[in-house]
Every structure is written in structure tokens, then in C-alpha cells.
Design a protein around this motif. Structure first.
Motif, PDB file in Angstrom:
ATOM      1  N   LEU A   1       0.834  -1.207   0.000  1.00  0.00           N
ATOM      2  CA  LEU A   1       0.000   0.000   0.000  1.00  0.00           C
ATOM      3  C   LEU A   1       0.870   1.259   0.000  1.00  0.00           C
ATOM      4  CD1 LEU A   1      -2.826  -1.057   2.502  1.00  0.00           C
ATOM      5  CD2 LEU A   1      -2.962  -0.882  -0.004  1.00  0.00           C
ATOM      6  N   GLU A   2       2.018   1.198   0.667  1.00  0.00           N
ATOM      7  CA  GLU A   2       2.924   2.352   0.684  1.00  0.00           C
ATOM      8  C   GLU A   2       3.456   2.638  -0.719  1.00  0.00           C
ATOM      9  OE1 GLU A   2       3.705   4.569   3.018  1.00  0.00           O
ATOM     10  OE2 GLU A   2       2.116   3.583   4.199  1.00  0.00           O
ATOM     11  N   VAL A   3       3.714   1.593  -1.497  1.00  0.00           N
ATOM     12  CA  VAL A   3       4.159   1.778  -2.876  1.00  0.00           C
ATOM     13  C   VAL A   3       3.084   2.516  -3.667  1.00  0.00           C
ATOM     14  CG1 VAL A   3       4.709   0.587  -5.034  1.00  0.00           C
ATOM     15  CG2 VAL A   3       5.740  -0.183  -2.885  1.00  0.00           C
ATOM     16  N   LYS A   4       1.838   2.137  -3.458  1.00  0.00           N
ATOM     17  CA  LYS A   4       0.746   2.789  -4.177  1.00  0.00           C
ATOM     18  C   LYS A   4       0.556   4.237  -3.741  1.00  0.00           C
ATOM     19  CE  LYS A   4      -2.984   0.621  -5.354  1.00  0.00           C
ATOM     20  NZ  LYS A   4      -4.287  -0.077  -5.304  1.00  0.00           N
ATOM     21  N   LYS A   5       0.852   4.522  -2.475  1.00  0.00           N
ATOM     22  CA  LYS A   5       0.638   5.870  -1.933  1.00  0.00           C
ATOM     23  C   LYS A   5       1.860   6.779  -2.088  1.00  0.00           C
ATOM     24  CE  LYS A   5      -2.445   4.120   1.715  1.00  0.00           C
ATOM     25  NZ  LYS A   5      -2.569   3.897   3.181  1.00  0.00           N
ATOM     26  N   SER A   6       2.924   6.263  -2.648  1.00  0.00           N
ATOM     27  CA  SER A   6       4.191   7.006  -2.671  1.00  0.00           C
ATOM     28  C   SER A   6       4.168   8.247  -3.550  1.00  0.00           C
ATOM     29  CB  SER A   6       5.318   6.080  -3.137  1.00  0.00           C
ATOM     30  OG  SER A   6       5.140   5.740  -4.509  1.00  0.00           O
ATOM     31  N   GLY A   7       3.225   8.304  -4.491  1.00  0.00           N
ATOM     32  CA  GLY A   7       3.174   9.434  -5.416  1.00  0.00           C
ATOM     33  C   GLY A   7       4.133   9.293  -6.580  1.00  0.00           C
ATOM     34  N   LYS A   8       4.815   8.146  -6.669  1.00  0.00           N
ATOM     35  CA  LYS A   8       5.764   7.908  -7.745  1.00  0.00           C
ATOM     36  C   LYS A   8       5.269   6.749  -8.612  1.00  0.00           C
ATOM     37  CE  LYS A   8       9.201   7.097  -4.983  1.00  0.00           C
ATOM     38  NZ  LYS A   8      10.588   6.792  -4.517  1.00  0.00           N
ATOM     39  N   PRO A   9       5.397   6.896  -9.918  1.00  0.00           N
ATOM     40  CA  PRO A   9       5.010   5.790 -10.794  1.00  0.00           C
ATOM     41  C   PRO A   9       5.949   4.595 -10.603  1.00  0.00           C
ATOM     42  CG  PRO A   9       6.114   7.494 -12.059  1.00  0.00           C
ATOM     43  CD  PRO A   9       5.908   8.055 -10.682  1.00  0.00           C
ATOM     44  N   SER A  10       5.401   3.409 -10.755  1.00  0.00           N
ATOM     45  CA  SER A  10       6.193   2.193 -10.594  1.00  0.00           C
ATOM     46  C   SER A  10       5.499   1.040 -11.304  1.00  0.00           C
ATOM     47  CB  SER A  10       6.377   1.861  -9.104  1.00  0.00           C
ATOM     48  OG  SER A  10       5.122   1.648  -8.481  1.00  0.00           O
ATOM     49  N   VAL A  11       6.155  -0.117 -11.282  1.00  0.00           N
ATOM     50  CA  VAL A  11       5.583  -1.339 -11.852  1.00  0.00           C
ATOM     51  C   VAL A  11       5.652  -2.429 -10.786  1.00  0.00           C
ATOM     52  CG1 VAL A  11       5.715  -3.062 -13.689  1.00  0.00           C
ATOM     53  CG2 VAL A  11       6.335  -0.678 -14.163  1.00  0.00           C
TER      54      VAL A  11
END
Length: 433
Positions: free
Chosen positions: A340-350
Motif C-alpha cells: 500500500l505504501e508503494v501505491k501511496k508514494s506518489g511515484k510511478p512504478s511497476v
């Protein structure tokens, strides 16, 4: 292993009685006529059927004494004897014998059961019946992290179709791991079980005692190792032993409902009111007991499945290693909170959601690794096979592997193509971000 004096005395008495057969009753030699009457050389006549029954009774008496002796050794010389009870015919006989010996009431033998969440409804109901009949309470174990009896929780965590996706992983999650956890929880040092030589070639040379291929060589007692299935049902009939209700519906052995069928499939052979109906040889021939089990299932090597892994060494491990391990350009997400932190980070990712046992996840490992080195955004992996509800809700995952591009606003956009190459991944990222 210590042998108690009491057990030794019992053994001597058992040995003597087993090998000094009682003389056939005089009734067997009473005058008789008809197809069952046989004439001896001295013109005596005896009843063939009665003689057969008496010899079968002698055999059962010996097998009973032999099994009880094995159980005495297990329960008197080990302080952690545990009987994993699947409630098949042989297990019902063992339950009866443990009760006769008093080990269920005095706690010298504990009974455990594994609920796979795929059993017939009648199985867990039958467990309640024998608990009441014999006065014991079984310890029930199921898939890790799931409350006992909560099928919805199991489906949410592992997926209702896990057995279709990977039967070996299903066996590990639903049978092998809870089985081994149960033995450990109950401090088992001697495992009692109902395997027999008659069940098939995989078990053709087992003896009454052996070392189990788990727990570093756990003592394993097979008290009915030398019984045939006919012996088992003869014993059930003789002593009115409570047995699984599905025997009356044509099932010689009972496992998961999803892959267990009657034998023959038309259900014409049954065991009803302690008697066989139909052609009993369909059940009682060698290796027929488990013929209706694991139907339609195959092992990873394509061979027909005949064991669930509980009695097989190494079955607790269904993959060689995890994917994208230390040193990988793909960053590992270790928990749902971190995901969830990855999703909330504000940075695009895969993010790829994967299962280490999934052949398609394994097949894309190298290409996804190469993609991570060229992506220009952070690339993650997250193991999702044990948090099915979470990855379904948060990462659009219904099967493995599932790749999502996470946009800056936290939206997960699923990559739907089967083209899992570096160029295809890079193109999707550019189009989505």
C-alpha cells in the motif's frame, strides 16, 4: 526405545494365543447335505461356509492382537502418541481399538484431523459422531492463518481454485503443512496411522513400525499394516464399528469431495448395515481401496497422482527457491502494508504479483529482471498467493503473474497482454504513465 514390562508380558500372551489356533467347533463337522457340505476321507461331513468363517475369525483374532500390541508399544512407550484420523475404514478400526485399550480416555493417544476445506460435508459431521461415541475431542488443523471451519477465509487468503492452479501447492497448503504443524503442536514423538500393504505398490512393503520422512525421523506406527480391506470391513461388521456414512453410498475410501468418486462409478457396490451390497470385489481386490481417490489429478511430471504428500519426503516444499531474490534489480515488497505504501508514494512504478510455484511466474523471471534494469521507474515484485483477497482488490489479480503499472495517483493499471518481454513492458509503461 524402552519396552515396558507390561508390554512385554502382553506380547508373550499375544504371541502364544495368535499361533495356537483353537480347534474348529464340532458344529462344523455336523452332518450336512447340499452344495456347502464336503465329505472327508473318513466319511465325516462338515459345513464349508462355517469352516471358512471360523478360519476368518481366527485370522481376525490374530490381526486384532497384532494391531493392539503395536498400539500398546506406541502409547505405553512414547509420551506423545498422536493418531491423525482421516476417518476412512482402517482409521475407524484404529479408533475402535484405541478406545478398547482405554487410550482415548486416559489421553495416552491424541487424535488430530486435517480439514482441507474440500472434504465431503459428511466427513466433519461424522467426526462429531465418533467424538460423542468414544468420548474424545479431536484437534483439528487447517491451512495456516485461517480459522478452523472458515471456508470463506480460506478462499480469501489462498483462492478457491488453488487446487486447479497447482495441485502440489494445494497439497502443501491444505494437507502437508497443517499435518506437520499439528504433529509439532501436539508434541508428537510417535505417529499412528492407518496405511496398509493392501492399499497399493507405494505401500506394499511397509511394516508395523518405521521412521516417518518428517520431523527428523519421527517414529511411525502402522498397526494395521498387514490387514486387507476385507479384513477391515469384516472387523467393522463383527464389532459394529462406527464408520463413514459414504461407504453406504458406494465410496470405498473418502478424501476430498472434488476428486473422490464411488467405485464402481455407478455406486452399485455399497457397505450398508454392516453388509456388502453388490460386487464387493470391486472394493476388495488388491489396491482397489484408493482407486476412487485423486481422480483426474496428475503430478508435475505428468504421472497419475496417488499420494497427497503427507507421507512423502520433501512434500512440504513445492518450489526450489523464491523469485527475484537478493541482488535482483526487482525490489521485493514484503507485506501488504508495504504494498500500500508503494501505491501511496506518489511515484510511478511497476508491480508484478506472482506465486513462486507458478510456472508462468517462473518463466517470466529473467525477462522481468532485464526490464527492471531498463525501466526508468522502480520495479517491484509481490508474492500474492497467500493474500488473494488483498491482491484481487488492490492489484487486479485473478491469476499469476499479474503486472500492474502504478500511476502517480496510486491507480493500478493492469497489463493484460501475454507478451511478457522487455520491449512490451516498456511500451505499456510509456503509454500508461
Amino acid at each position: 526405545m524402552k519396552y515396558t514390562l507390561a508390554a512385554a508380558v502382553v506380547y508373550c500372551a499375544t504371541f502364544a494365543s495368535a499361533f495356537v489356533p483353537n480347534a474348529p467347533s464340532k458344529a462344523a463337522f455336523a452332518p450336512a447335505v447340499g452344495s456347502n457340505a464336503l465329505r472327508m476321507a473318513d466319511d465325516k461331513v462338515f459345513d464349508q461356509e462355517q469352516f471358512i468363517q471360523e478360519t476368518k475369525d481366527m485370522r481376525l483374532k490374530h490381526l486384532e492382537e497384532q494391531a493392539m500390541y503395536a498400539l500398546k508399544i506406541s502409547c505405553e512407550n512414547y509420551d506423545g502418541a498422536v493418531f491423525p484420523n482421516a476417518m476412512i475404514a482402517g482409521d475407524c478400526v484404529i479408533t475402535h481399538l484405541l478406545d478398547r485399550l482405554g487410550y482415548l480416555k486416559d489421553g495416552k493417544a491424541k487424535i488430530m484431523c486435517v480439514d482441507t476445506f474440500h472434504l465431503f460435508p459428511e466427513t466433519m459431521e461424522f467426526l462429531k459422531e465418533i467424538e460423542a461415541h468414544y468420548g474424545f475431542k479431536a484437534e483439528v488443523f487447517c491451512a495456516d492463518g485461517v480459522p478452523v471451519g472458515d471456508k470463506d477465509a480460506y478462499d480469501a487468503k489462498y483462492g478457491a481454485d488453488l487446487w486447479k492452479e497447482n495441485i502440489d501447492e494445494y497439497d502443501r497448503v491444505c494437507k502437508v503443512e497443517p499435518f506437520q504443524r499439528g504433529l509439532k503442536t501436539l508434541n508428537t514423538n510417535c505417529m499412528i496411522n492407518g496405511r496398509t500393504r493392501w492399499q497399493g505398490m507405494e505401500r506394499a512393503w511397509i511394516d508395523t513400525f518405521e521412521n516417518a520422512p518428517i520431523g527428523g525421523g519421527l517414529a511411525k506406527c502402522n498397526p494395521i499394516a498387514y490387514w486387507t480391506l476385507e479384513d477391515t470391513f469384516d472387523y467393522i461388521a463383527k464389532y459394529n464399528v462406527p464408520h463413514h456414512p459414504l461407504h453406504a453410498k458406494g465410496y470405498p475410501s473418502i478424501g476430498d469431495a472434488k476428486d473422490t468418486i464411488p467405485i464402481p462409478e455407478d455406486g452399485s457396490t455399497k457397505f450398508v448395515d454392516f453388509k456388502f451390497e453388490g460386487d464387493k470385489t470391486a472394493w476388495l481386490d488388491y489396491a482397489q481401496e484408493r482407486k476412487g481417490r485423486f481422480v483426474g489429478l496428475v503430478n508435475a511430471d505428468g504421472s497419475t497422482k496417488s499420494e497427497c504428500g503427507i507421507h512423502v519426503s520433501g512434500a512440504e516444499k513445492t518450489w526450489d527457491r523464491d523469485l527475484w531474490e537478493d541482488g535482483s534489480a526487482v525490489k521485493k515488497i514484503d507485506s501488504t502494508e508495504d504494498a500500500l505504501e508503494v501505491k501511496k508514494s506518489g511515484k510511478p512504478s511497476v508491480v508484478v504479483v506472482y506465486a513462486p510455484w507458478c510456472q508462468y511466474s517462473i518463466a517470466m523471471e529473467e525477462e522481468y529482471e532485464n526490464f527492471a534494469k531498463e525501466a526508468g521507474v522502480e520495479v517491484f515484485s509481490f508474492r500474492g498467493d497467500e493474500v488473494r483477497d488483498f491482491v484481487t482488490d488492490e492489484f487486479n489479480t485473478k491469476s499469476f503473474p499479474t503486472v500492474n503499472v502504478i500511476k502517480a495517483d496510486g491507480t493500478a493499471v493492469k497489463y493484460d497482454s501475454e507478451d511478457r518481454t522487455v520491449d512490451a513492458f516498456k511500451k505499456f509503461v510509456e503509454e500508461t504513465i
